[in-house]
Design a protein around this motif. Sequence first.
Motif, short mmCIF file in Angstrom:
data_model
loop_
_atom_site.label_atom_id
_atom_site.label_comp_id
_atom_site.label_asym_id
_atom_site.label_seq_id
_atom_site.Cartn_x
_atom_site.Cartn_y
_atom_site.Cartn_z
N THR A 117 17.90 8.27 68.27
CA THR A 117 18.75 7.15 67.84
C THR A 117 19.88 6.91 68.84
OG1 THR A 117 18.29 7.74 65.54
CG2 THR A 117 20.14 6.26 65.92
N LEU A 118 20.50 7.99 69.32
CA LEU A 118 21.59 7.82 70.29
C LEU A 118 21.07 7.15 71.57
CD1 LEU A 118 23.43 11.27 69.93
CD2 LEU A 118 24.23 9.05 69.13
N VAL A 119 19.92 7.59 72.02
CA VAL A 119 19.36 7.00 73.26
C VAL A 119 19.04 5.52 73.01
CG1 VAL A 119 17.43 7.06 74.88
CG2 VAL A 119 18.50 9.18 74.15
N ARG A 120 18.54 5.22 71.81
CA ARG A 120 18.21 3.83 71.49
C ARG A 120 19.46 2.96 71.42
NH1 ARG A 120 13.33 2.65 67.21
NH2 ARG A 120 12.24 4.32 68.29
N VAL A 121 20.57 3.56 70.98
CA VAL A 121 21.85 2.83 70.96
C VAL A 121 22.17 2.36 72.38
CG1 VAL A 121 24.37 3.18 70.79
CG2 VAL A 121 22.88 3.88 68.90
N PHE A 122 21.96 3.24 73.33
CA PHE A 122 22.22 2.88 74.73
C PHE A 122 21.22 1.85 75.23
CE2 PHE A 122 20.84 3.71 79.13
CZ PHE A 122 21.96 3.25 79.79
N GLN A 123 19.93 2.10 74.96
CA GLN A 123 18.89 1.21 75.49
C GLN A 123 19.02 -0.21 74.93
OE1 GLN A 123 15.49 3.50 74.28
NE2 GLN A 123 15.28 4.52 76.27
N ARG A 124 19.52 -0.32 73.71
CA ARG A 124 19.58 -1.64 73.07
C ARG A 124 21.02 -2.15 72.96
NH1 ARG A 124 14.47 -0.98 68.97
NH2 ARG A 124 13.16 -0.14 70.60
N ALA A 125 21.90 -1.59 73.77
CA ALA A 125 23.31 -2.00 73.70
C ALA A 125 23.48 -3.50 73.91
CB ALA A 125 24.12 -1.23 74.75
N GLU A 126 22.62 -4.08 74.75
CA GLU A 126 22.73 -5.53 75.02
C GLU A 126 22.40 -6.35 73.77
OE1 GLU A 126 23.79 -7.08 77.72
OE2 GLU A 126 24.14 -5.23 78.83
N GLN A 127 21.69 -5.73 72.82
CA GLN A 127 21.30 -6.47 71.61
C GLN A 127 22.39 -6.43 70.55
OE1 GLN A 127 17.53 -4.90 70.25
NE2 GLN A 127 16.60 -5.17 72.25
N PHE A 128 23.42 -5.60 70.75
CA PHE A 128 24.49 -5.50 69.75
C PHE A 128 25.32 -6.78 69.81
CE2 PHE A 128 28.87 -4.08 68.63
CZ PHE A 128 28.61 -3.84 67.30
N ARG A 129 25.37 -7.48 68.68
CA ARG A 129 26.05 -8.78 68.66
C ARG A 129 27.34 -8.74 67.84
NH1 ARG A 129 23.53 -9.49 72.31
NH2 ARG A 129 21.64 -10.67 72.68
N GLY A 130 28.01 -7.59 67.84
CA GLY A 130 29.24 -7.48 67.07
C GLY A 130 28.93 -7.13 65.63
#
Lengths: 207, 162
Positions: A66-79
């Motif tokens: 999950t932590l690695v996925r947080v990094f990999q998908r950081a660009e998808q975080f829209r606030g």
Amino acid sequence: LELVLESQASRALDDAPADERLMQRVRAGEREALSALFHRHQKPLFNFFLRGCGHTEEAEDLAMETLVRVFQRAEQFRGGSFKAWMYRMALNVLRDKARSSRRRPEVTASSVETTWALLEDGREEQRPEAMAMRAALAATVREAVHSLPERERTALVLREYQQLTYDEIAAALGASLPAVKMLIFRARERVRKRLGEEPAGGREVTR
Amino acid sequence: MTCQKYRASIDAELHGELPAAEMEARQSHTAACPDCAAEALREQQLSSLLRGWADAEAPRLLAERALAQCVFEPRAASRELFRWRWRAAGALIAASAAAGLWLTRPSTQSVSGGPTPEEIAQAHRAVSVLRRVGAHVARAEDHSMSALERVIRLTGSKEIAP
């Protein structure tokens, strides 16, 4: 109680924007911000999976994924709420794991019991009787929580242990707000009933 | 406030999610309704019991091991700019080479000035080759067109439009 509620509220206010700011910095390429996020959420995430699956190694693997996925998908975080976003991802990691192993994660009261007994053995404790009382209480609660249907258990764990708001749980589960309130209401009713049948501290400790 | 409404939001109250204005109404309700007061106490006790299942410590170096799997790359915008610069530079080099070949080739131009039809055809072919490099080198193409325009202007032709 008021003091506890105040501290929880102020902590929630402090944490959420800080997580979002850290995510902005992660997206700008700051490794220190990612490290701060990982260190802040490693323990809650690990405990979330541990409460869900009961196996230390599996909980560790899932938390790391999950932590690695947080990094990999950081660009998808829209606030919005970082915690809601992260736990949604955590639930997806859990589903992916179940799909890849062609089975649901094995969650049994006994596996949880064994794991937590081992973890508690490793803790320092002042008095043996206090340790026995605490272990008995924790065992009763664990059994009660693990007897819940999966969705109710997830909602209750996110609420009571991960300290998510109703809105955050709704976002994490992809459910409506009334549905989340109903899940938590039912879960609490079931746990209360179970604990009422088997009062905390009344269990015999066999360890 | 009804008992139903009160009980539906006990959990929210325990998590400090109710507005202050509503808290006053709730306190008034429990003062007049011992059943709801008892229910609130039971829910509070349940939350305390649930928290008896304490957190375990995270495994050692969990965050560090996750970090070790995360490799930061140049940001997408920077990468795109980087690629564009290389493409533009490549196109300019190609255009300069074409212009250099043009100038150094054995001349078949007539003494009276102006390029021959063959030279004009070659210029068009050079532009067409550059265009095939792709739409993303439009700016580079402008540069190459300018270079070719200058070449042909030197040789006296006005027929440069492809």
